[in-house]
Scaffold this motif. Structure first.
Motif, PDB file in Angstrom:
ATOM      1  N   GLU A 136      -2.301  -1.238   3.636  1.00  0.00           N
ATOM      2  CA  GLU A 136      -1.780  -0.074   4.359  1.00  0.00           C
ATOM      3  C   GLU A 136      -0.265  -0.019   4.277  1.00  0.00           C
ATOM      4  O   GLU A 136       0.337   1.004   3.993  1.00  0.00           O
ATOM      5  CB  GLU A 136      -2.171  -0.173   5.841  1.00  0.00           C
ATOM      6  N   ALA A 176       1.655  -1.488   2.183  1.00  0.00           N
ATOM      7  CA  ALA A 176       2.093  -1.275   0.798  1.00  0.00           C
ATOM      8  C   ALA A 176       2.021   0.199   0.442  1.00  0.00           C
ATOM      9  O   ALA A 176       2.916   0.756  -0.182  1.00  0.00           O
ATOM     10  CB  ALA A 176       1.223  -2.092  -0.148  1.00  0.00           C
ATOM     11  N   ARG A 177       0.953   0.833   0.898  1.00  0.00           N
ATOM     12  CA  ARG A 177       0.789   2.248   0.599  1.00  0.00           C
ATOM     13  C   ARG A 177       1.877   3.055   1.292  1.00  0.00           C
ATOM     14  O   ARG A 177       2.495   3.929   0.702  1.00  0.00           O
ATOM     15  CB  ARG A 177      -0.590   2.712   1.069  1.00  0.00           C
ATOM     16  N   ALA A 178       2.133   2.710   2.536  1.00  0.00           N
ATOM     17  CA  ALA A 178       3.139   3.430   3.307  1.00  0.00           C
ATOM     18  C   ALA A 178       4.521   3.285   2.680  1.00  0.00           C
ATOM     19  O   ALA A 178       5.313   4.219   2.651  1.00  0.00           O
ATOM     20  CB  ALA A 178       3.149   2.920   4.745  1.00  0.00           C
ATOM     21  N   LEU A 179       4.831   2.103   2.190  1.00  0.00           N
ATOM     22  CA  LEU A 179       6.163   1.845   1.634  1.00  0.00           C
ATOM     23  C   LEU A 179       6.196   2.074   0.124  1.00  0.00           C
ATOM     24  O   LEU A 179       7.238   1.887  -0.500  1.00  0.00           O
ATOM     25  CB  LEU A 179       6.596   0.399   1.949  1.00  0.00           C
ATOM     26  N   GLN A 180       5.045   2.427  -0.436  1.00  0.00           N
ATOM     27  CA  GLN A 180       4.917   2.610  -1.878  1.00  0.00           C
ATOM     28  C   GLN A 180       5.336   1.353  -2.638  1.00  0.00           C
ATOM     29  O   GLN A 180       6.169   1.387  -3.549  1.00  0.00           O
ATOM     30  CB  GLN A 180       5.757   3.800  -2.336  1.00  0.00           C
ATOM     31  N   LEU A 181       4.768   0.268  -2.226  1.00  0.00           N
ATOM     32  CA  LEU A 181       5.047  -1.017  -2.863  1.00  0.00           C
ATOM     33  C   LEU A 181       3.742  -1.645  -3.317  1.00  0.00           C
ATOM     34  O   LEU A 181       2.669  -1.272  -2.856  1.00  0.00           O
ATOM     35  CB  LEU A 181       5.719  -1.963  -1.852  1.00  0.00           C
ATOM     36  N   GLU A 182       3.863  -2.610  -4.186  1.00  0.00           N
ATOM     37  CA  GLU A 182       2.725  -3.466  -4.510  1.00  0.00           C
ATOM     38  C   GLU A 182       2.414  -4.283  -3.258  1.00  0.00           C
ATOM     39  O   GLU A 182       3.333  -4.728  -2.563  1.00  0.00           O
ATOM     40  CB  GLU A 182       3.119  -4.441  -5.632  1.00  0.00           C
ATOM     41  N   GLU A 221     -10.299   3.159  -3.235  1.00  0.00           N
ATOM     42  CA  GLU A 221      -8.884   3.220  -2.878  1.00  0.00           C
ATOM     43  C   GLU A 221      -8.306   1.864  -2.506  1.00  0.00           C
ATOM     44  O   GLU A 221      -7.096   1.730  -2.383  1.00  0.00           O
ATOM     45  CB  GLU A 221      -8.646   4.149  -1.677  1.00  0.00           C
TER      46      GLU A 221
END
Length: 488
Positions: A88, A90-96, A205
């Motif tokens: 979650e 990672a998705r929010a911060l657009q990171l691996e 996802e």
RNA sequence: GGUCGGAUGGCCGAGUGGCUAGGCAGUGGUCUGCAAAACCAUCUACACCGGUUCGAAUCCGGUUCCGACCUCCA
């Protein structure tokens, strides 16, 4: 070797500690899930078991201390559709996901270092032990205590409980658990609500995923600790520690997994530190009332009146017994700060004490009193109370009200060194600047002021003192000259 | 609701039957040109109601209040 008694959650009693191997101790403590800033709650088990780690070594044991890092996303909830915390974030911060885990692992290590928490012997990472976890699931399946549904594998609690006791640790009855478990609107593939996942199928996802005999997925919530403790400490080891909130379900599930796979309940002694509270309420992520360690160190949280040195946090926690809740407040931390300064001031006085031919007081019992308190389930507040008694004695000796022989002074020095520095892991707060140019400047100013004072020019002396005060620098005039400190 | 734990002086926090930790704050004092700091001394307790006992903060019963776990959590 002294007799050490520790409280064992498994039996509910204080027990004499006897390690499996008489010369060494194996210990596993649940570490952080690295998806957020380390907070005060993380400091408590880290420091509690750091003190135990240090003390066991002091007692002469060779200790292998394993504390894990959880970087595999656990599900947010019990529903099959849940997302994992690291994923979650990672998705929010657009990171691996690994970027998130690595970032917070580093933060955790930095905070632990500031708190003077020693590195564990091994710090295994969950994502690095997927193979071991899969192997453990296979064993549990082979032994008939798990079942596969739609690419997920669940632990069969009901079946397990027929031949084992699910609830040994938390003293729960399975009937009560079944009555109280949430009903999941048919979302779950589980046979019973009390069953828990060993392997979860990853939805399309879901970012964190690994191949397995059951398809792409990720390991269950409790499995990593079982797999990693078993790998590094064996199927049976001495101590398993963690926060009290982990007793159920996490540690209960660990015991079940280990018994199902290895027919052994992993650890002999289960130790749990209590929670930190704020205004009487537990501090927790879900409650949104937690304060990060950086915020403590920098004084940047709205609830904090000031910054608190890591040693103040450490001392604050040691002033309470690890199995009691400890209530946070600025007043309590400020009291701890002053107490810590008093303790180190006492050590300072001790190091400059002049010995006499003989002692006017008997200090022979001090050492054993401290040892007794420590051996009584790590009663650090009692040890501190004895050390403060010693500080009083040291100060009185300095004032000429008592005398201490050379050997007694040496005994006291060793005692403080052993407990304050060695076992409690405290060090003196350095309040002076590390900037040598600035230090020289201050030295010059104090010299000038001291000349001014010698000429009884009090007006000028006070002007310098008040002026520095405005710059948040505090002057103290002592018998041996003036010193300075940054004001809080 | 189920299970478990707690209630200690102004604050934090030990303590399981008599000897009533400790820290901080307060008060008094020592020191100091003054102040601060430091040091010394010292006051305030055991949620409530019963019971057991020669004697209870400590054991037993009840009451009230608070918290934790039962869902991720240190």
């Amino acid at each position: 070797m002294q007799d050490l008694y520790i409280h064992n959650t498994l039996t509910g009693n204080k027990e004499l500690f006897k390690s499996i191997d008489s010369e060494s101790v194996t210990m596993y403590v649940c570490g952080p899930t690295v998806y957020g800033e380390p907070h005060l709650g993380h400091a408590r088990p880290a420091i509690t078991f750091d003190v135990l780690f240090r003390y066991l070594k002091h007692l002469g044991y060779k200790v292998r201390y394993v504390r894990n890092i959880t970087d595999v996303g656990h599900l947010l909830n019990d529903a099959d559709e849940g997302a994992d915390k690291i994923g979650e974030k990672a998705r929010a911060l657009q990171l691996e996901p690994m970027e998130v885990a690595h970032f917070y692992t580093k933060k955790y290590h930095e905070s632990m270092h500031k708190l003077n928490v020693e590195n564990p012997s091994i710090e295994p990472i969950a994502s690095g032990h997927i193979i071991e976890q899969i192997e453990m699931i296979k064993k549990i399946l082979d032994n008939g205590f798990a079942y596969e549904v739609n690419g997920s594998v669940y632990f069969d609690v009901i079946k397990y409980n027929k031949t084992n006791n699910y609830g040994v640790l938390s003293r729960r009855k399975i009937e009560d658990l079944m009555d109280n478990s949430r009903v999941l609107d048919g979302q779950s593939d589980k046979k019973n609500a009390v069953d828990f996942a060993l392997w979860k199928k990853a939805s399309a996802e879901h970012i964190m995923r690994w191949p397995s005999p059951w398809g792409d997925g990720f390991p269950g919530w409790h499995l990593e600790c079982s797999a990693m403790s078993c790998k590094y400490l064996g199927e049976e080891f001495d101590i398993h520690g963690g926060g009290m909130d982990l007793v159920f379900p996490h540690h209960e599930a660990e015991i079940a997994q280990c018994c199902a796979a290895n027919k052994k309940p992993a650890a002999k002694y289960w130790m749990h530190n209590n929670m930190i509270t704020i205004a009487g309420q537990k501090m927790g992520k879900s409650l949104g009332n937690f304060i990060t360690l950086d915020e403590f160190f920098n004084g940047t949280h709205e609830k904090l009146d000031q910054a608190y040195h890591p040693m103040v946090i450490r001392f604050f926690l040691l002033q309470a017994h690890y199995r009691s809740t400890i209530d946070f407040s600025n007043a309590a931390l400020q009291a701890a700060e002053k107490g810590l300064l008093r303790l180190f001031n006492g050590i300072n006085v001790l190091n400059n004490l002049t010995s006499s031919s003989m002692s006017s007081v008997d200090i022979s019992l001090l050492q054993s009193k401290c040892d007794d308190a420590m051996n009584d389930d790590l009663n650090t507040p009692i040890v501190l109370s004895h050390l403060f008694d010693a500080v009083k004695l040291i100060n009185a000796t300095y004032e000429g009200k008592h005398s201490l022989s050379h050997s007694d002074i040496q005994i006291l020095k060793l005692l403080f060194d052993k407990y304050v520095i060695g076992v409690f892991g405290l060090y003196a707060i350095e309040k002076e600047s590390t900037n040598s140019e600035f230090n020289n400047l201050m030295k010059l100013i104090l010299e000038i002021r001291s000349n001014v004072k010698a000429n009884k020019n009090w007006e000028m002396a006070d002007q310098i003192r008040d002026g520095l005060n405005q710059l948040h620098i505090e002057i103290k005039d002592t018998k041996d000259g003036s010193t300075w400190n940054y004001k809080k």
